[in-house]
Design an enzyme around this catalytic site. Structure first.
Site, PDB file in Angstrom:
ATOM      1  CE  LYS A   1      34.028   7.024  -6.242  1.00 29.67           C
ATOM      2  NZ  LYS A   1      34.361   5.709  -5.724  1.00 29.67           N
TER       3      LYS A   1
ATOM      4  NE  ARG B   1      32.810  -3.762  -1.027  1.00 27.65           N
ATOM      5  CZ  ARG B   1      32.470  -4.807  -0.302  1.00 27.65           C
ATOM      6  NH1 ARG B   1      31.396  -4.767   0.446  1.00 27.65           N
ATOM      7  NH2 ARG B   1      33.192  -5.902  -0.313  1.00 27.65           N
TER       8      ARG B   1
ATOM      9  CB  CYS C   1      28.902  -4.495  -2.214  1.00 28.12           C
ATOM     10  SG  CYS C   1      29.100  -3.160  -3.369  1.00 28.12           S
TER      11      CYS C   1
ATOM     12  NE  ARG D   1      33.273  -3.706  -4.803  1.00 30.83           N
ATOM     13  CZ  ARG D   1      33.253  -2.387  -4.761  1.00 30.83           C
ATOM     14  NH1 ARG D   1      32.146  -1.754  -4.475  1.00 30.83           N
ATOM     15  NH2 ARG D   1      34.349  -1.693  -5.008  1.00 30.83           N
TER      16      ARG D   1
ATOM     17  CB  ILE E   1      34.598  -6.079 -13.315  1.00 33.25           C
ATOM     18  CG1 ILE E   1      35.340  -5.745 -14.616  1.00 33.25           C
ATOM     19  CG2 ILE E   1      35.445  -5.740 -12.087  1.00 33.25           C
ATOM     20  CD1 ILE E   1      36.680  -6.420 -14.802  1.00 33.25           C
TER      21      ILE E   1
HETATM   22  N1  EPU Z   1      38.126  -9.355  -5.875  1.00 29.22           N
HETATM   23  C1  EPU Z   1      38.275 -10.521  -5.163  1.00 29.22           C
HETATM   24  N2  EPU Z   1      39.105 -10.509  -4.076  1.00 29.22           N
HETATM   25  C2  EPU Z   1      39.762  -9.392  -3.674  1.00 29.22           C
HETATM   26  C3  EPU Z   1      39.605  -8.199  -4.393  1.00 29.22           C
HETATM   27  C4  EPU Z   1      38.770  -8.216  -5.506  1.00 29.22           C
HETATM   28  O1  EPU Z   1      37.690 -11.543  -5.507  1.00 29.22           O
HETATM   29  O2  EPU Z   1      40.491  -9.457  -2.666  1.00 29.22           O
HETATM   30  C5  EPU Z   1      37.234  -9.339  -7.047  1.00 29.22           C
HETATM   31  C6  EPU Z   1      36.048  -8.376  -6.849  1.00 29.22           C
HETATM   32  O3  EPU Z   1      34.988  -8.995  -6.133  1.00 29.22           O
HETATM   33  C7  EPU Z   1      35.678  -8.033  -8.271  1.00 29.22           C
HETATM   34  C8  EPU Z   1      37.051  -8.023  -8.974  1.00 29.22           C
HETATM   35  O4  EPU Z   1      37.931  -8.773  -8.128  1.00 29.22           O
HETATM   36  O5  EPU Z   1      34.876  -9.029  -8.811  1.00 29.22           O
HETATM   37  C9  EPU Z   1      37.655  -6.672  -9.203  1.00 29.22           C
HETATM   38  O6  EPU Z   1      37.555  -5.901  -8.028  1.00 29.22           O
HETATM   39  P1  EPU Z   1      38.593  -4.782  -7.625  1.00 29.22           P
HETATM   40  O7  EPU Z   1      39.286  -5.200  -6.377  1.00 29.22           O
HETATM   41  O8  EPU Z   1      39.430  -4.383  -8.781  1.00 29.22           O
HETATM   42  O9  EPU Z   1      37.604  -3.586  -7.257  1.00 29.22           O
HETATM   43  P2  EPU Z   1      37.848  -2.528  -6.128  1.00 29.22           P
HETATM   44  O10 EPU Z   1      39.297  -2.268  -6.024  1.00 29.22           O
HETATM   45  O11 EPU Z   1      37.109  -2.918  -4.912  1.00 29.22           O
HETATM   46  C10 EPU Z   1      37.821  -0.411  -7.646  1.00 29.22           C
HETATM   47  C11 EPU Z   1      37.023   0.851  -7.721  1.00 29.22           C
HETATM   48  C12 EPU Z   1      35.618   0.525  -8.208  1.00 29.22           C
HETATM   49  C13 EPU Z   1      35.735  -0.135  -9.587  1.00 29.22           C
HETATM   50  C14 EPU Z   1      36.631  -1.379  -9.499  1.00 29.22           C
HETATM   51  C15 EPU Z   1      36.881  -2.028 -10.843  1.00 29.22           C
HETATM   52  C16 EPU Z   1      38.022   2.219  -6.002  1.00 29.22           C
HETATM   53  C17 EPU Z   1      37.908   2.868  -4.681  1.00 29.22           C
HETATM   54  N3  EPU Z   1      36.988   1.476  -6.411  1.00 29.22           N
HETATM   55  O12 EPU Z   1      37.149  -1.251  -6.720  1.00 29.22           O
HETATM   56  O13 EPU Z   1      34.927   1.748  -8.332  1.00 29.22           O
HETATM   57  O14 EPU Z   1      34.460  -0.514 -10.044  1.00 29.22           O
HETATM   58  O15 EPU Z   1      37.905  -1.012  -8.930  1.00 29.22           O
HETATM   59  O16 EPU Z   1      37.445  -1.144 -11.721  1.00 29.22           O
HETATM   60  O17 EPU Z   1      39.011   2.380  -6.691  1.00 29.22           O
HETATM   61  C18 EPU Z   1      33.045   3.151  -8.298  1.00 29.22           C
HETATM   62  O18 EPU Z   1      33.814   4.129  -8.305  1.00 29.22           O
HETATM   63  O19 EPU Z   1      31.801   3.260  -8.505  1.00 29.22           O
HETATM   64  C19 EPU Z   1      33.570   1.817  -8.054  1.00 29.22           C
HETATM   65  C20 EPU Z   1      32.809   0.805  -7.673  1.00 29.22           C
END
Ligand code: EPU
Length: 436
Positions: free
Chosen positions: A40, A110, A134, A139, A346
């Site tokens: 996904k 998101r 969330c 996030r 995380i």
């Molecule tokens: N963060 C910030 N600022 C940003 C972006 C992220 O502070 O601009 C913080 C987040 O709040 C978090 C950390 O950085 O504390 C890591 O977040 P990340 O951006 O890596 O998460 P994401 O890209 O929103 C993806 C997956 C998630 C998975 C995380 C971590 C997708 C669509 N989603 O989310 O998947 O948990 O990476 O590996 O790729 C899931 O599939 O259930 C899911 C939540």
């Protein structure tokens, strides 16, 4: 054309609904073979990348899950033509008439913010709703926005929306992320491929999903080096063309199945997976006494004949232990001998499943970002509520070993990321059914 689970209903009732519950009777060891679907979290950015070209992009092995349907709706709302044939999707974004991700879609997923980079790069402007709160943490997407500004975008926030425009086009830049972000890396990668000159992304996410996206973009004509490492170099090109690509296997789904085999003391062959993407989990499971054998280049056999041992875990970015497997691992640790310390680094609020596991009889203490699990506990069936996607998976796993019947409410969360999970678990011996 194979029917899709989430296809618009003919009888007025979707086959999967928000009211659905799972009824699970625990105790049966899972046995047999279970195949892993496409990822996904790889399919979502790949679909967003289709906005970067006016030519058709064909993607294979797209899982039929609710988040993908949300992304399809989003692509259609920009003006793209999206055709679905089973697990293959063809997207043709000949014209982007509405470069926008509306609140109604972003609030349900998101990852909709993944269209921000491609829309800005393709059309010079984008309007994307800010995601709200969330269940697993704040996030924010501040790092996506700061990176886009470095590439030359002007960003404003108004009425709950991000308004981005590029009066002078996008140009290459050195972007060093303050912290590692998966979709942030993907968003900027998709913007950088059409920016003028060279972009270097430092402290980039190394997740296999980022490398998969880079592979697709390269097939579309992008020039990218280093995807899958912490430094990605992109040389911008004026335009991208159509391509055909197969999404990688879902490592989180594979990991969930490995834990299902272990927790039920079954004997499960997990096929169509990439063992290398699961190294951190496999290492922890082996330390815990689970037997895992690589039976081929894309299959793993799992069984757990003896006692399980408690093993500590700390979630980390890839290649560390995935936060998306933390909830499922916690369910397993309720069945292990001793104390296991689970540290979530995380997301700040990703322990909602612990409270439900405790209602099923687990012995867990929460202290900030740590969960202390004392096992083994005899879990008993109860009425529980799924709070997010991976929390739901954790509750399903716990229910598979609980005595009696567990009813899990709000399984629409699990439908966001696992395709027909109940049917696939039934086929390997689980007693699980969906009710309204
Ligand atoms: N963060 C910030 N600022 C940003 C972006 C992220 O502070 O601009 C913080 C987040 O709040 C978090 C950390 O950085 O504390 C890591 O977040 P990340 O951006 O890596 O998460 P994401 O890209 O929103 C993806 C997956 C998630 C998975 C995380 C971590 C997708 C669509 N989603 O989310 O998947 O948990 O990476 O590996 O790729 C899931 O599939 O259930 C899911 C939540």
């Amino acid at each position: 054309m194979p029917k899709r689970v989430f296809a618009p209903p003919e009888d007025g009732f979707p086959k999967r609904s928000r009211m659905d519950k799972f009824v699970i009777r625990g105790g049966a060891p899972l046995r047999g073979e279970i195949a892993v679907n496409g990822a996904k979290n790889s399919a979502l950015p790949a679909l967003a990348a289709c906005l970067l070209t006016e030519e058709p992009v064909i993607l294979h092995r797209i899982p039929d899950v609710r988040d993908i349907v949300t992304m399809e709706t989003l692509l259609r709302s920009t003006g793209a033509n999206v055709e679905v044939d089973g697990h293959t999707i063809r997207v043709e974004a000949r014209e982007v008439v509405r470069p926008e991700a509306p609140y109604e879609l972003v609030k349900t997923m998101r990852a909709s913010s993944l269209v921000l980079g491609p829309l800005v790069a393709r059309t010079g402007r984008a309007r994307v709703s800010l995601p709200g709160g969330c269940a697993i943490g704040a996030r924010p997407i501040n790092l996506h926005l700061a990176g886009l500004e470095q590439l030359g975008a002007r960003i404003r926030q108004e009425h709950g929306y991000i308004e981005a425009e590029t009066p002078n086009g996008l140009h290459g830049a050195l972007i060093t992320f303050d912290r590692i972000t998966v979709t942030g890396t993907e968003d900027l990668l998709m913007a950088a491929v059409l920016a003028e000159g060279e972009t270097v992304i430092e402290n980039a996410a190394q997740e296999p999903e980022v490398a998969d996206l880079a592979e697709l973009l390269t097939k579309m004509g992008a020039q990218i080096e280093g995807a899958g490492t912490s430094t990605i170099r992109v040389r911008g090109v004026p335009r991208l063309h159509g391509a055909e690509h197969t999404i990688i296997p879902d490592r989180i789904e594979a990991g969930t199945f490995l834990i299902a085999g272990a927790i039920t003391r079954g004997d499960l062959l997990v096929t169509r997976c990439v063992p290398e993407h699961l190294s951190a989990l496999i290492s922890k499971l082996r330390q815990a006494g689970v037997r895992i054998e690589e039976t081929g280049p894309d299959s793993l056999r799992v069984c757990a004949p003896g006692k399980l041992r408690s093993i500590d875990v700390t979630t980390e970015e890839y290649p560390g232990f995935a936060t998306d497997l933390q909830a499922q691992y916690m369910a397993l640790m309720t069945q292990a001998q001793g104390i296991s310390l689970i540290t979530e680094t995380i997301f700040e609020n990703r322990f909602m499943h612990a409270l439900e596991l405790m209602r099923m009889g687990a012995n867990i203490r929460l202290e900030g970002r740590q969960a202390i699990v004392a096992g083994p506990s005899q879990l008993t069936g109860a009425a529980v509520i799924a709070s997010d996607l991976r929390a739901s998976a954790s509750l399903v796993l716990a229910a598979l070993v609980a005595s009696g019947e567990t009813v899990i409410d709000r399984v629409y969360h699990i439908d966001r990321g696992y395709e027909k999970i109940e049917e696939r678990l039934q086929q390997v011996g689980a007693s699980i059914r969906r009710i309204r």
